[in-house]
Design an enzyme around this catalytic site. Structure first.
Site, short mmCIF file in Angstrom:
data_model
loop_
_atom_site.label_atom_id
_atom_site.label_comp_id
_atom_site.label_asym_id
_atom_site.label_seq_id
_atom_site.Cartn_x
_atom_site.Cartn_y
_atom_site.Cartn_z
N SER A 1 0.86 -1.20 0.00
CA SER A 1 0.00 0.00 0.00
C SER A 1 0.89 1.23 0.00
CB SER A 1 -0.87 0.02 1.26
OG SER A 1 -1.46 1.29 1.43
N TYR B 1 -2.59 -1.67 10.03
CA TYR B 1 -2.53 -2.05 8.61
C TYR B 1 -1.26 -1.49 7.97
CZ TYR B 1 -4.06 -1.77 3.64
OH TYR B 1 -4.15 -1.85 2.27
N1 LIG Z 1 -8.49 -1.13 -2.37
C1 LIG Z 1 -7.59 -0.25 -1.96
O1 LIG Z 1 -7.86 0.95 -1.88
C2 LIG Z 1 -6.20 -0.72 -1.61
C3 LIG Z 1 -5.20 0.27 -1.44
C4 LIG Z 1 -3.92 -0.14 -1.10
C5 LIG Z 1 -3.64 -1.49 -0.94
N2 LIG Z 1 -4.62 -2.40 -1.11
C6 LIG Z 1 -4.27 -3.82 -0.91
O2 LIG Z 1 -4.61 -4.56 -2.06
C7 LIG Z 1 -4.96 -5.89 -1.68
C8 LIG Z 1 -6.33 -6.21 -2.26
O3 LIG Z 1 -7.22 -5.22 -1.81
P1 LIG Z 1 -8.76 -5.18 -2.21
O4 LIG Z 1 -9.18 -3.77 -2.06
O5 LIG Z 1 -9.01 -5.91 -3.46
O6 LIG Z 1 -9.34 -5.98 -0.95
P2 LIG Z 1 -10.57 -6.96 -0.77
O7 LIG Z 1 -10.95 -6.85 0.65
O8 LIG Z 1 -11.59 -6.71 -1.85
O9 LIG Z 1 -9.89 -8.38 -1.07
C9 LIG Z 1 -9.04 -9.01 -0.17
C10 LIG Z 1 -9.32 -10.50 -0.27
O10 LIG Z 1 -8.45 -11.18 0.64
C11 LIG Z 1 -9.17 -12.27 1.17
N3 LIG Z 1 -8.61 -12.72 2.45
C12 LIG Z 1 -8.67 -12.09 3.64
N4 LIG Z 1 -8.11 -12.85 4.59
C13 LIG Z 1 -7.67 -13.98 3.99
C14 LIG Z 1 -7.02 -15.16 4.45
N5 LIG Z 1 -6.72 -15.34 5.74
N6 LIG Z 1 -6.72 -16.14 3.56
C15 LIG Z 1 -7.04 -15.99 2.24
N7 LIG Z 1 -7.69 -14.89 1.75
C16 LIG Z 1 -8.00 -13.91 2.62
C17 LIG Z 1 -10.58 -11.73 1.36
O11 LIG Z 1 -11.54 -12.78 1.49
C18 LIG Z 1 -10.75 -10.87 0.13
O12 LIG Z 1 -11.40 -11.56 -0.92
C19 LIG Z 1 -4.92 -5.93 -0.17
O13 LIG Z 1 -3.69 -6.47 0.26
C20 LIG Z 1 -5.03 -4.47 0.23
O14 LIG Z 1 -4.42 -4.21 1.46
C21 LIG Z 1 -5.89 -2.05 -1.45
#
Ligand SMILES: NC(=O)c1ccc[n+]([C@@H]2O[C@H](COP(=O)([O-])OP(=O)(O)OC[C@H]3O[C@@H](n4cnc5c(N)ncnc54)[C@H](O)[C@@H]3O)[C@@H](O)[C@H]2O)c1
Length: 258
Positions: free
Chosen positions: A145, A158
């Protein structure tokens, strides 16, 4: 269809989520064989169905598993490698969030977020590594992130796990270069996923409120679309990035440059 990942055998953790499922679709469109891995079986089924309905030739399957325990991560990587006949790319994308001031964070919430974001990423990298080393061109792309690099209030747990993922990316790049495995990291900025949309809707926010969050937060004054994060992940996974390892790539609309 282009073929930037032709013949690559890929696992994407968190493949049922917003960025993971978008990466899954893009990887399939670029000729990869993809296993989406996620804790959430319904989200996995929906992601795979959507990919196949958009791209009927997509080679995508799913594994429902948690990455928190090393044994489970090891079993899942073994199953993926058995199914595909090896493994070339691991995208460590699964993650959870905590919205808490650090002075209010509990030991349980620390354990929870460290277990998924940090240990889960480490477990998958360790479990996938024997297969990636056997690949001619093994690659890991970690999804961190922008807040692993810059600071803010309210999500310190986080953000600490994401800074740790950046650090782990560099260490693994050092350790695995001699084995032919590249290890890189993408740092997304705010990306409008179904998770965020549901959260904002529950708070009674409309589109103008949602847009306002990013209006002054990035140089580009907007949220990223999931594809805008999936493309940098694709590039780092592809042979186009063959001389790139240990890189922390900002995909943040210029937020970290402000
Ligand atoms: N969306 C944003 O704004 C953003 C910004 C910066 C970083 N990120 C990072 O990008 C990645 C994806 O983000 P997103 O927005 O698509 O999130 P999201 O919440 O839509 O998807 C995350 C997925 O991880 C799965 N997950 C959670 N715990 C788990 C476990 N123990 N085992 C297996 N799967 C598990 C969840 O079921 C979910 O489907 C994450 O690492 C998030 O931190 C997202």
């Amino acid at each position: 269809m282009t073929t930037r990942l032709a013949g690559k055998k890929c696992v994407i953790t968190g493949g049922g989520g917003g960025i993971g499922s978008a990466a899954g679709k893009l990887f399939c469109d670029e000729g990869a064989e993809v296993v989406l891995l996620d804790l959430d079986e319904d989200a996995l089924a929906e992601a795979a169905t959507n990919i196949i309905s958009d791209s009927p030739n997509a080679n995508v399957t799913t594994i429902a598993a948690s990455i928190v325990l090393e044994d489970d991560a090891t079993k899942a990587m073994q199953e993926a490698a058995d199914r595909m006949g090896g493994l070339d790319v691991l995208v460590n994308n699964a993650g959870i969030r905590k919205f808490t001031h650090l002075t209010e964070a509990t030991p349980e919430s620390w354990q929870d977020i460290i277990s998924v974001n940090l240990l889960g990423t480490a477990n998958c990298a360790k479990a996938a590594m024997p297969f990636l080393r056997e690949s001619d061109k093994g690659a890991i792309v970690n999804v961190s992130s922008v807040y692993g690099v810059i600071g803010r209030k309210n999500m310190g747990q986080y953000d600490a796990t994401k800074a740790a993922i950046n650090s782990m990316t560099r260490t693994l790049a050092h350790e695995e270069a001699e084995h032919g495995v590249r290890v890189n990291c993408v740092c997304p900025g705010g990306t409008l996923t179904p998770f965020h949309k549901a959260r904002f809707a529950a708070d009674g926010m409309d589109q103008a409120d949602i847009d306002a969050i990013q209006a002054d937060a990035t140089l580009m004054k907007r949220w990223a679309e999931v594809e805008e994060i999936a493309y940098p992940i694709l590039w780092l996974a592809s042979d186009e990035a063959s001389f790139i390892t240990g890189t922390i790539l900002m995909a943040d609309g210029g937020k970290s440059a402000k």
